[in-house]
Design a protein around this motif. Structure first.
Motif, mmCIF file in Angstrom:
data_model
loop_
_atom_site.group_PDB
_atom_site.id
_atom_site.type_symbol
_atom_site.label_atom_id
_atom_site.label_comp_id
_atom_site.label_asym_id
_atom_site.label_seq_id
_atom_site.Cartn_x
_atom_site.Cartn_y
_atom_site.Cartn_z
ATOM 1 N N TRP A 145 0.839 -1.203 0.000
ATOM 2 C CA TRP A 145 0.000 0.000 0.000
ATOM 3 C C TRP A 145 0.874 1.252 0.000
ATOM 4 O O TRP A 145 0.596 2.211 -0.724
ATOM 5 N N LEU A 146 1.941 1.216 0.812
ATOM 6 C CA LEU A 146 2.863 2.353 0.851
ATOM 7 C C LEU A 146 3.553 2.568 -0.495
ATOM 8 O O LEU A 146 3.971 3.678 -0.821
ATOM 9 N N LYS A 147 3.692 1.496 -1.267
ATOM 10 C CA LYS A 147 4.298 1.606 -2.595
ATOM 11 C C LYS A 147 3.278 1.983 -3.669
ATOM 12 O O LYS A 147 3.624 2.092 -4.842
ATOM 13 N N GLY A 148 2.030 2.155 -3.248
ATOM 14 C CA GLY A 148 0.993 2.569 -4.187
ATOM 15 C C GLY A 148 0.323 1.443 -4.949
ATOM 16 O O GLY A 148 -0.374 1.698 -5.941
ATOM 17 N N ALA A 149 0.503 0.200 -4.494
ATOM 18 C CA ALA A 149 -0.050 -0.937 -5.237
ATOM 19 C C ALA A 149 -1.572 -0.916 -5.287
ATOM 20 O O ALA A 149 -2.160 -1.386 -6.257
ATOM 21 N N TYR A 150 -2.223 -0.394 -4.266
ATOM 22 C CA TYR A 150 -3.685 -0.429 -4.207
ATOM 23 C C TYR A 150 -4.296 0.968 -4.389
ATOM 24 O O TYR A 150 -5.466 1.177 -4.112
ATOM 25 N N ARG A 151 -3.475 1.884 -4.824
ATOM 26 C CA ARG A 151 -3.911 3.274 -4.946
ATOM 27 C C ARG A 151 -4.863 3.449 -6.128
ATOM 28 O O ARG A 151 -4.576 3.000 -7.238
ATOM 29 N N SER A 152 -5.996 4.074 -5.869
ATOM 30 C CA SER A 152 -6.916 4.388 -6.961
ATOM 31 C C SER A 152 -6.422 5.649 -7.674
ATOM 32 O O SER A 152 -5.660 6.430 -7.087
ATOM 33 N N PRO A 153 -6.812 5.856 -8.925
ATOM 34 C CA PRO A 153 -6.338 7.025 -9.681
ATOM 35 C C PRO A 153 -6.614 8.328 -8.925
ATOM 36 O O PRO A 153 -7.721 8.569 -8.454
ATOM 37 N N GLY A 154 -5.575 9.130 -8.782
ATOM 38 C CA GLY A 154 -5.702 10.431 -8.132
ATOM 39 C C GLY A 154 -5.539 10.391 -6.624
ATOM 40 O O GLY A 154 -5.441 11.444 -5.980
ATOM 41 N N ALA A 155 -5.510 9.193 -6.048
ATOM 42 C CA ALA A 155 -5.374 9.083 -4.583
ATOM 43 C C ALA A 155 -3.906 9.241 -4.191
ATOM 44 O O ALA A 155 -3.001 8.958 -4.972
ATOM 45 N N THR A 156 -3.692 9.711 -2.971
ATOM 46 C CA THR A 156 -2.326 9.841 -2.444
ATOM 47 C C THR A 156 -2.137 8.865 -1.290
ATOM 48 O O THR A 156 -3.097 8.427 -0.655
ATOM 49 N N VAL A 157 -0.879 8.546 -1.028
ATOM 50 C CA VAL A 157 -0.539 7.609 0.030
ATOM 51 C C VAL A 157 0.352 8.309 1.052
ATOM 52 O O VAL A 157 1.294 9.020 0.676
ATOM 53 N N ASP A 158 0.031 8.107 2.332
ATOM 54 C CA ASP A 158 0.848 8.681 3.397
ATOM 55 C C ASP A 158 2.072 7.782 3.601
ATOM 56 O O ASP A 158 2.073 6.878 4.422
ATOM 57 N N ASP A 159 3.103 8.066 2.809
ATOM 58 C CA ASP A 159 4.310 7.247 2.882
ATOM 59 C C ASP A 159 5.474 8.014 3.502
ATOM 60 O O ASP A 159 6.594 8.004 2.990
ATOM 61 N N ASN A 160 5.200 8.667 4.627
ATOM 62 C CA ASN A 160 6.266 9.432 5.275
ATOM 63 C C ASN A 160 7.380 8.478 5.718
ATOM 64 O O ASN A 160 7.131 7.289 5.996
ATOM 65 N N PRO A 161 8.608 8.954 5.777
ATOM 66 C CA PRO A 161 9.775 8.099 6.051
ATOM 67 C C PRO A 161 9.674 7.278 7.339
ATOM 68 O O PRO A 161 10.099 6.122 7.376
ATOM 69 N N ASP A 162 9.118 7.873 8.391
ATOM 70 C CA ASP A 162 9.002 7.137 9.658
ATOM 71 C C ASP A 162 8.079 5.930 9.521
ATOM 72 O O ASP A 162 8.361 4.852 10.059
#
Length: 202
Positions: A145-162
């Motif tokens: 999910w953090l790599k965007g595998a399940y991301r719908s078009p236009g959605a963003t992912v909270d992939d902050n470094p921590d």
């Protein structure tokens, strides 16, 4: 024609009958005792075998969790060149997880048997190991999910470094001394503590 029996003949005949009856009773008693002993031995052997299977399978589940966490990925070259490296990575983790779930399913069956024989104490011995199986499954999902595998078009992912770093600590096996490895081994130790004495008692 008169038939006469002496007292001694009657006494001997009666004595033989009594001895025969006592012998039969003794044989039946020995048989019942032997059957009871055999049943106890059989039950003891069955419980010993079950405890031994549980100990072996618990370690196999732990090994399967660590195999999921292996940082070594052998990606298919054609898939990577075609731009499908993320899907290829998912395929590898799916295979690893399927193996883990197969091992856990076998242990879950043994767990049910132990609960029937030794009640809730045996069942609870598996709780922490079950938590580690669920933890690695959820963290692998989060990893992709953090790599965007399940991301719908236009959605963003909270992939902050921590967040990524915390996930990496679970997903990637660093050593047998890392925190999640220690949780896995502590969970197996809990199973061992309950069942080892049932193996040693035989």
């Amino acid at each position: 024609m008169n038939i006469c029996f002496s007292v001694s003949e009657i006494n001997w005949s009666l004595t033989k009958d009594i001895i025969s009856i006592l012998g039969t009773i003794a044989a039946v008693g020995i048989g019942i005792y032997g059957l009871s002993t055999w049943k106890k031995q059989l039950r003891g052997t069955s419980e010993y075998e079950l405890a031994k299977k549980v100990l072996v399978k618990s370690h196999q589940v732990a090994q399967a969790i660590q195999a999921v966490r292996s940082p070594m990925l052998f990606l298919n070259k054609e898939e990577v060149e075609a731009g499908n490296s993320l899907k290829e990575e998912q395929r590898i983790y799916d295979e690893r997880l399927n193996h883990l779930f197969s091992e856990w399913s076998e242990l879950a069956t043994l767990r049910l048997e132990t609960k029937i024989i030794w009640a809730s104490g045996a069942d609870q011995a598996f709780d922490d190991l079950e938590k580690t199986v669920k933890k690695i499954r959820s963290e692998i999902w989060l990893h992709f999910w953090l790599k965007g595998a399940y991301r719908s078009p236009g959605a963003t992912v909270d992939d902050n470094p921590d967040r990524v770093a915390a996930n990496d600590e679970i997903v990637y096996l660093i050593s047998d001394e890392d925190d999640f490895s220690q949780q896995i081994y502590a969970a197996v130790k809990k199973v061992e503590q309950y069942f080892q004495n049932k193996v040693r008692s035989e």
